[in-house]
Design an enzyme around this catalytic site. Structure first.
Site, PDB file in Angstrom:
ATOM      1  N   HIS A 159      -0.643 -37.933   6.896  1.00 30.13           N
ATOM      2  CA  HIS A 159      -0.707 -39.331   6.451  1.00 30.13           C
ATOM      3  C   HIS A 159      -1.967 -39.594   5.642  1.00 30.13           C
ATOM      4  CE1 HIS A 159       2.447 -39.988   9.476  1.00 30.13           C
ATOM      5  NE2 HIS A 159       2.697 -41.124   8.860  1.00 30.13           N
ATOM      6  N   HIS A 160      -1.920 -40.719   4.920  1.00 27.19           N
ATOM      7  CA  HIS A 160      -3.089 -41.285   4.233  1.00 27.19           C
ATOM      8  C   HIS A 160      -4.230 -41.492   5.237  1.00 27.19           C
ATOM      9  CE1 HIS A 160      -2.236 -45.235   6.081  1.00 27.19           C
ATOM     10  NE2 HIS A 160      -0.971 -44.844   6.002  1.00 27.19           N
TER      11      HIS A 160
ATOM     12  N   GLY B  20       7.187 -52.591  13.407  1.00 29.50           N
ATOM     13  CA  GLY B  20       6.957 -51.303  12.771  1.00 29.50           C
ATOM     14  C   GLY B  20       5.608 -50.732  13.152  1.00 29.50           C
ATOM     15  N   THR B  21       4.720 -51.583  13.637  1.00 32.73           N
ATOM     16  CA  THR B  21       3.376 -51.124  14.009  1.00 32.73           C
ATOM     17  C   THR B  21       3.483 -50.057  15.091  1.00 32.73           C
ATOM     18  OG1 THR B  21       2.671 -53.397  13.631  1.00 32.73           O
ATOM     19  CG2 THR B  21       1.078 -51.917  14.687  1.00 32.73           C
ATOM     20  N   THR B  22       2.762 -48.968  14.895  1.00 36.43           N
ATOM     21  CA  THR B  22       2.802 -47.859  15.850  1.00 36.43           C
ATOM     22  C   THR B  22       1.602 -47.953  16.795  1.00 36.43           C
ATOM     23  OG1 THR B  22       1.751 -46.598  14.080  1.00 36.43           O
ATOM     24  CG2 THR B  22       4.111 -46.253  14.428  1.00 36.43           C
TER      25      THR B  22
ATOM     26  N   LYS C 298      -4.930 -44.533   8.074  1.00 43.19           N
ATOM     27  CA  LYS C 298      -4.112 -44.692   9.282  1.00 43.19           C
ATOM     28  C   LYS C 298      -4.991 -44.697  10.530  1.00 43.19           C
ATOM     29  CE  LYS C 298       0.051 -42.971  11.545  1.00 43.19           C
ATOM     30  NZ  LYS C 298       0.477 -44.350  11.826  1.00 43.19           N
TER      31      LYS C 298
ATOM     32  N   GLY D 171       0.827 -59.337   9.305  1.00 41.60           N
ATOM     33  CA  GLY D 171       0.241 -58.216   8.558  1.00 41.60           C
ATOM     34  C   GLY D 171       0.668 -58.329   7.099  1.00 41.60           C
TER      35      GLY D 171
HETATM   36  N1  LIG Z   1       7.630 -48.113  11.363  1.00 36.47           N
HETATM   37  C1  LIG Z   1       7.470 -47.707  10.113  1.00 36.47           C
HETATM   38  O1  LIG Z   1       8.412 -47.299   9.419  1.00 36.47           O
HETATM   39  C2  LIG Z   1       6.110 -47.797   9.518  1.00 36.47           C
HETATM   40  C3  LIG Z   1       5.077 -48.163  10.302  1.00 36.47           C
HETATM   41  N2  LIG Z   1       3.834 -48.301   9.789  1.00 36.47           N
HETATM   42  C4  LIG Z   1       2.828 -48.807  10.705  1.00 36.47           C
HETATM   43  O2  LIG Z   1       2.599 -50.168  10.397  1.00 36.47           O
HETATM   44  C5  LIG Z   1       1.256 -50.522  10.688  1.00 36.47           C
HETATM   45  C6  LIG Z   1       0.628 -51.155   9.478  1.00 36.47           C
HETATM   46  O3  LIG Z   1       0.566 -50.219   8.449  1.00 36.47           O
HETATM   47  P1  LIG Z   1      -0.008 -50.578   6.981  1.00 36.47           P
HETATM   48  O4  LIG Z   1       0.727 -51.700   6.385  1.00 36.47           O
HETATM   49  O5  LIG Z   1      -0.081 -49.282   6.269  1.00 36.47           O
HETATM   50  O6  LIG Z   1      -1.497 -51.042   7.391  1.00 36.47           O
HETATM   51  P2  LIG Z   1      -2.481 -52.003   6.567  1.00 36.47           P
HETATM   52  O7  LIG Z   1      -3.826 -51.815   7.185  1.00 36.47           O
HETATM   53  O8  LIG Z   1      -2.312 -51.798   5.112  1.00 36.47           O
HETATM   54  O9  LIG Z   1      -1.944 -53.472   6.917  1.00 36.47           O
HETATM   55  C7  LIG Z   1      -2.128 -54.115   8.140  1.00 36.47           C
HETATM   56  C8  LIG Z   1      -2.489 -55.566   7.840  1.00 36.47           C
HETATM   57  O10 LIG Z   1      -2.495 -56.291   9.072  1.00 36.47           O
HETATM   58  C9  LIG Z   1      -3.709 -57.022   9.162  1.00 36.47           C
HETATM   59  N3  LIG Z   1      -4.016 -57.229  10.560  1.00 36.47           N
HETATM   60  C10 LIG Z   1      -4.733 -56.475  11.418  1.00 36.47           C
HETATM   61  N4  LIG Z   1      -4.740 -57.020  12.637  1.00 36.47           N
HETATM   62  C11 LIG Z   1      -4.009 -58.154  12.562  1.00 36.47           C
HETATM   63  C12 LIG Z   1      -3.651 -59.165  13.502  1.00 36.47           C
HETATM   64  N5  LIG Z   1      -4.062 -59.123  14.759  1.00 36.47           N
HETATM   65  N6  LIG Z   1      -2.891 -60.194  13.067  1.00 36.47           N
HETATM   66  C13 LIG Z   1      -2.476 -60.278  11.788  1.00 36.47           C
HETATM   67  N7  LIG Z   1      -2.809 -59.353  10.839  1.00 36.47           N
HETATM   68  C14 LIG Z   1      -3.550 -58.299  11.243  1.00 36.47           C
HETATM   69  C15 LIG Z   1      -4.708 -56.165   8.436  1.00 36.47           C
HETATM   70  O11 LIG Z   1      -5.837 -56.916   8.066  1.00 36.47           O
HETATM   71  P3  LIG Z   1      -7.263 -56.116   7.937  1.00 36.47           P
HETATM   72  O12 LIG Z   1      -7.048 -55.063   6.931  1.00 36.47           O
HETATM   73  O13 LIG Z   1      -8.216 -57.197   7.510  1.00 36.47           O
HETATM   74  O14 LIG Z   1      -7.535 -55.590   9.319  1.00 36.47           O
HETATM   75  C16 LIG Z   1      -3.887 -55.706   7.232  1.00 36.47           C
HETATM   76  O15 LIG Z   1      -3.872 -56.658   6.207  1.00 36.47           O
HETATM   77  C17 LIG Z   1       0.593 -49.234  11.182  1.00 36.47           C
HETATM   78  O16 LIG Z   1       0.642 -49.179  12.576  1.00 36.47           O
HETATM   79  C18 LIG Z   1       1.491 -48.140  10.605  1.00 36.47           C
HETATM   80  O17 LIG Z   1       1.456 -46.978  11.372  1.00 36.47           O
HETATM   81  C19 LIG Z   1       3.566 -48.043   8.483  1.00 36.47           C
HETATM   82  C20 LIG Z   1       4.567 -47.627   7.659  1.00 36.47           C
HETATM   83  C21 LIG Z   1       5.935 -47.470   8.097  1.00 36.47           C
HETATM   84  O1  LIG Z   2       0.830 -45.431   9.010  1.00 33.61           O
HETATM   85  C1  LIG Z   2       1.794 -45.105   8.270  1.00 33.61           C
HETATM   86  O2  LIG Z   2       1.710 -45.060   7.039  1.00 33.61           O
HETATM   87  C2  LIG Z   2       3.054 -44.760   8.921  1.00 33.61           C
HETATM   88  N1  LIG Z   2       3.161 -44.954  10.197  1.00 33.61           N
HETATM   89  C3  LIG Z   2       4.315 -44.737  10.985  1.00 33.61           C
HETATM   90  C4  LIG Z   2       4.023 -43.704  12.058  1.00 33.61           C
HETATM   91  O3  LIG Z   2       2.937 -43.733  12.663  1.00 33.61           O
HETATM   92  O4  LIG Z   2       4.891 -42.880  12.323  1.00 33.61           O
HETATM   93  C5  LIG Z   2       5.536 -44.445  10.155  1.00 33.61           C
HETATM   94  C6  LIG Z   2       5.271 -43.637   8.929  1.00 33.61           C
HETATM   95  O5  LIG Z   2       4.929 -42.360   9.314  1.00 33.61           O
HETATM   96  C7  LIG Z   2       4.170 -44.288   8.096  1.00 33.61           C
END
Ligand SMILES: NC(=O)C1=CN([C@@H]2O[C@H](COP(=O)(O)OP(=O)(O)OC[C@H]3O[C@@H](n4cnc5c(N)ncnc54)[C@H](OP(=O)(O)O)[C@@H]3O)[C@@H](O)[C@H]2O)C=CC1
Ligand SMILES: O=C(O)C1=N[C@H](C(=O)O)C[C@H](O)C1
Length: 278
Positions: free
Chosen positions: A167-168, A111-113, A171, A13
């Site tokens: 959230h934004h 971190g993916t939820t 999501k 990602g």
């Molecule tokens: N645990 C924590 O503290 C936090 C967790 N999160 C979670 O993290 C995840 C990602 O968030 P965020 O960065 O905002 O999301 P984004 O959509 O900005 O980034 C995800 C990236 O992963 C790519 N992607 C999608 N599917 C795949 C795959 N199978 N293999 C490789 N790459 C892939 C997407 O490409 P494309 O856009 O082309 O699909 C995109 O570039 C969410 O589930 C979010 O809830 C977020 C913030 C904090």
């Molecule tokens: O998608 C997000 O941005 C975030 N996702 C995580 C969640 O689902 O709890 C962590 C944080 O809230 C940011």
């Protein structure tokens, strides 16, 4: 840092909002080496991960969509510490990503939820059998761990509580992983919350939010302009106690992510939640 003590890291990602932050944080950590940057977005294939993340110098690590070959490559690297896969992708992809990493002996920091309880159970089983550490962390910010601790303390005195997460609007999953975990932690206190005193009718389905563990309701707001925010609201006769956490920059997650990368190699099974490794 010699190669033997360096931890090879693959970021999955890598072109996403979180992935770019992780690339920068890994590049700044002298004991971590970015080996791979995976992302499925077609327009980012072949771009330098460092430049995409906004670093002034290239990292000479190109974005690719080839996860399995990268896992195999890092698994074959015998001169370094065991490899770590940091996953910030999509709820639909994360389960298979974790399974693939563990199958190659690469430790996932996730971190993916959006993983279901059944998926989490299966993954815990898989990690246990492979004797491989895996960290699944719904929220990497220290502020959220402190909010959850405060909520558990408050729950000893309050019998009514609801959660609002905001959230934004990019999501994919709702409720947030953090809100689900917060409700689970409260439910583990062993009491029933929110005993109804009237028969409620939802005139529009969903008006009262989603019903999580032990009668705790979660309300999800999605708006441009938001990043990640959560309120836990306790109520009792004559008083309201509100706990709130606000994220203004995704950099807030990076100390937790780097700590998890360093700790996952010490584990032999799946561990859920940042509080377990602090
Ligand atoms: N645990 C924590 O503290 C936090 C967790 N999160 C979670 O993290 C995840 C990602 O968030 P965020 O960065 O905002 O999301 P984004 O959509 O900005 O980034 C995800 C990236 O992963 C790519 N992607 C999608 N599917 C795949 C795959 N199978 N293999 C490789 N790459 C892939 C997407 O490409 P494309 O856009 O082309 O699909 C995109 O570039 C969410 O589930 C979010 O809830 C977020 C913030 C904090
Ligand atoms: O998608 C997000 O941005 C975030 N996702 C995580 C969640 O689902 O709890 C962590 C944080 O809230 C940011």
């Amino acid at each position: 840092m010699s190669n033997q003590t360096s931890i090879p890291v693959i970021v999955n990602g890598a072109a996403g909002k979180m992935g770019r932050e992780v690339i920068k944080a890994v590049a700044e950590a002298s004991d971590l080496t970015l080996m791979g940057a995976i992302d499925t977005t077609p327009e980012h294939q072949g771009k330098d991960a460092g430049e995409l993340a906004g670093l002034s110098e290239p990292l000479e690590v190109p974005i690719t969509n080839q996860l399995e070959p990268m896992l195999a490559y890092v698994a074959g690297e015998r001169q370094m510490q065991p490899g770590v896969l940091v996953d910030f992708t999509h709820p639909d992809a994360v389960y298979n990503n974790i399974r693939s990493a563990i199958a190659y002996g690469i430790r996932p920091v996730v971190g993916t939820t959006g993983l279901s309880p059944a998926q989490l159970e299966e993954l815990a089983d898989f990690a246990e059998k492979a004797s491989t550490g895996c960290l699944v962390i719904p929220n990497f910010s220290i502020g959220m761990v402190l909010l959850q601790e405060a909520a558990l303390r408050a729950s000893q005195y309050f019998d009514h509580v609801e959660i609002i997460e905001l959230h934004h609007n990019q999501k994919a999953d709702a409720p947030s992983g953090t809100a689900i975990q917060t409700a689970q932690l409260l439910a583990e206190m062993g009491k029933t919350f929110n005993t109804a005193i009237v028969v409620e009718t939802e005139k529009i389905p969903g008006a009262r939010g989603s019903l999580a563990d032990e009668g705790i309701r979660i309300h999800s707001v999605r708006l441009p302009g938001l990043i990640a925010h959560q309120e836990v609201i306790f109520g009792a006769a004559g008083q309201i106690y509100t706990l709130r956490h606000d994220t203004s920059d995704r950099a807030c997650y990076m100390p937790g992510v780097i700590l998890a990368i360093r700790k996952v190699n010490q584990l032999k099974s799946l561990v859920y939640g940042l509080e377990k490794i602090l």
